[in-house]
Design an enzyme around this catalytic site. Structure first.
Site, short mmCIF file in Angstrom:
data_model
loop_
_atom_site.label_atom_id
_atom_site.label_comp_id
_atom_site.label_asym_id
_atom_site.label_seq_id
_atom_site.Cartn_x
_atom_site.Cartn_y
_atom_site.Cartn_z
N VAL A 65 45.68 43.41 19.58
CA VAL A 65 44.61 42.41 19.52
C VAL A 65 43.25 42.95 19.96
CG1 VAL A 65 46.16 40.42 19.71
CG2 VAL A 65 45.13 41.40 21.79
N ASN A 91 47.90 34.51 23.87
CA ASN A 91 48.80 34.79 25.01
C ASN A 91 48.83 36.27 25.37
OD1 ASN A 91 51.38 34.44 26.71
ND2 ASN A 91 52.02 35.83 25.08
N TYR A 155 41.97 41.99 35.76
CA TYR A 155 42.77 40.90 35.18
C TYR A 155 42.14 39.54 35.51
CZ TYR A 155 47.17 38.34 34.20
OH TYR A 155 48.13 37.47 33.71
N ILE A 188 55.17 33.65 37.47
CA ILE A 188 56.23 33.31 36.51
C ILE A 188 57.19 34.49 36.42
CG2 ILE A 188 56.70 32.56 34.13
CD1 ILE A 188 54.84 30.61 35.65
N1 CAA Z 1 44.36 41.31 51.22
C1 CAA Z 1 43.52 42.24 51.71
N2 CAA Z 1 43.84 43.55 51.72
C2 CAA Z 1 45.03 43.89 51.22
C3 CAA Z 1 45.92 42.95 50.67
C4 CAA Z 1 45.56 41.60 50.72
N3 CAA Z 1 46.36 40.65 50.24
N4 CAA Z 1 47.01 43.61 50.23
C5 CAA Z 1 46.81 44.92 50.49
N5 CAA Z 1 45.62 45.07 51.10
C6 CAA Z 1 45.02 46.29 51.57
C7 CAA Z 1 46.02 47.15 52.32
O1 CAA Z 1 46.08 46.75 53.66
C8 CAA Z 1 45.42 48.55 52.17
O2 CAA Z 1 44.38 48.73 53.09
P1 CAA Z 1 44.03 50.21 53.66
O3 CAA Z 1 43.68 51.05 52.44
O4 CAA Z 1 42.88 49.98 54.58
O5 CAA Z 1 45.28 50.66 54.33
C9 CAA Z 1 44.75 48.45 50.80
O6 CAA Z 1 44.63 47.07 50.47
C10 CAA Z 1 45.56 49.11 49.72
O7 CAA Z 1 46.87 48.60 49.77
P2 CAA Z 1 48.06 49.44 49.18
O8 CAA Z 1 48.26 50.69 49.95
O9 CAA Z 1 49.24 48.52 49.02
O10 CAA Z 1 47.48 49.88 47.76
P3 CAA Z 1 48.21 50.36 46.54
O11 CAA Z 1 47.18 51.09 45.78
O12 CAA Z 1 49.50 51.04 46.84
O13 CAA Z 1 48.63 48.98 45.77
C11 CAA Z 1 48.23 47.10 44.45
C12 CAA Z 1 47.64 48.07 45.47
C13 CAA Z 1 48.66 47.82 43.18
C14 CAA Z 1 47.14 46.09 44.10
C15 CAA Z 1 49.47 46.38 45.05
O14 CAA Z 1 49.07 45.83 46.27
C16 CAA Z 1 49.99 45.29 44.13
O15 CAA Z 1 50.73 45.54 43.20
N6 CAA Z 1 49.61 44.02 44.39
C17 CAA Z 1 50.08 42.88 43.60
C18 CAA Z 1 49.03 42.46 42.64
C19 CAA Z 1 49.50 41.17 41.97
O16 CAA Z 1 49.61 40.13 42.61
N7 CAA Z 1 49.75 41.20 40.66
C20 CAA Z 1 50.22 40.05 39.97
C21 CAA Z 1 50.98 40.53 38.75
S1 CAA Z 1 51.70 39.20 37.84
C22 CAA Z 1 50.41 38.67 36.91
O17 CAA Z 1 49.36 39.21 36.89
C23 CAA Z 1 50.65 37.44 36.11
C24 CAA Z 1 49.72 36.38 36.50
O18 CAA Z 1 49.02 35.88 35.66
C25 CAA Z 1 49.70 35.87 37.88
#
Ligand code: CAA
Length: 247
Positions: A65, A91, A155, A188
């Protein structure tokens, strides 16, 4: 008579997860034909092979897309087969999660190009058909991430963009009997969500009053409703499907 009887639809990203559930719900609700635009078209072909008689109603089309040329061709193929488009569901979506300060340009561009520009491409070629028919239902799949989610600057931006896009198209399309709405699913149970680290899933779960993930068919129910004439006076809305989690 289902609530989508006599209607023809295009659903993007319909090969798995929420998209697959939407296609199946549309068939249950009596759709006459649905073109499924999917990057990995084999997923749609596999779904179709298990549909029995209803398989005649599904047209799988390989389509990225983010490519305007591919979308233009795909919409022409759908119209050639079904004659028109009454319903469009944008979607198709991808994630490339990372903290913003670590985010590669490629990750920003890829997500914006599929999730937001993809919807733009579809609307560009479908809205003229709907205007000509003085009828249309468009449902864009946004996300609760539109309201901010750590690790999803790309995103979230794409999904927030879809909300503004939808509300604007709703205002422009209203006089031509075209409704445009969004749904914003929360967490989901799909392959996309299953990639999230377990400790983050545990944090998300605490925020959901229903204390469980949503199921793709629960999103499909809302999409089918908004695509039907049961929702004929609803336009420009963003329906949040989050199990009660507030954003
Ligand atoms: N708030 C603030 N800081 C946060 C945090 C939060 N919630 N979570 C992590 N951090 C901080 C950590 O403490 C860390 O800080 P330092 O560098 O000072 O130590 C920093 O962020 C980096 O954290 P990570 O080491 O975990 O970083 P990473 O690079 O390994 O991973 C990430 C980062 C890929 C974003 C991982 O945290 C992740 O996968 N998060 C989930 C993201 C998410 O919710 N995706 C939803 C997917 S489903 C979807 O998208 C469908 C939909 O429509 C909802």
């Amino acid at each position: 008579m289902g609530k989508l009887s006599g209607k023809y639809a295009i659903v993007t990203g319909g090969g798995k997860g929420i998209g697959e559930s939407i296609v199946k719900r549309f068939l249950e609700d009596g759709i006459e034909g649905v073109a499924v635009l999917e990057y990995d078209v084999k997923l749609v072909e596999k779904m179709v092979s298990n549909l029995g008689e209803a398989s005649d109603k599904v047209l799988p089309i390989q389509c990225d897309v983010s490519s305007e040329a591919q979308v233009k061709t795909a919409v022409s193929q759908a119209v050639e087969r079904f004659g028109t488009v009454d319903i469009l569901v944008n979607n198709a979506g991808i994630t490339r999660d990372s903290m913003f300060h670590k985010m590669a340009d490629e990750a920003w561009d890829a997500v914006l190009n599929v999730n937001l520009k993809g919807a733009y491409h579809l609307c560009k070629y479908v809205i003229p058909i709907m205007r000509n028919n003085a009828y249309g239902r468009i449902v864009n799949i946004s996300s609760v991430s539109a309201f901010g989610n750590v690790g999803q600057a790309n995103y979230a931006t794409s999904k927030a963009g879809l909300i503004g896009f939808s509300k604007t198209l709703a205002k422009e399309g209203g006089p031509k009997n075209i409704t445009v709405n969004c749904v914003a699913p929360g967490y989901i149970e799909t392959d996309m969500y299953n990639n999230v680290p377990q400790e983050i899933i545990a944090e998300h779960m605490k925020l959901i009053p229903l204390r469980r993930l949503g199921q793709p068919n629960e999103v499909a129910s809302a999409v089918s409703f908004l695509s039907s004439d049961d929702a004929s006076f609803i336009s420009g809305q963003c329906l949040i499907l989050s199990g009660g989690a507030t954003t």
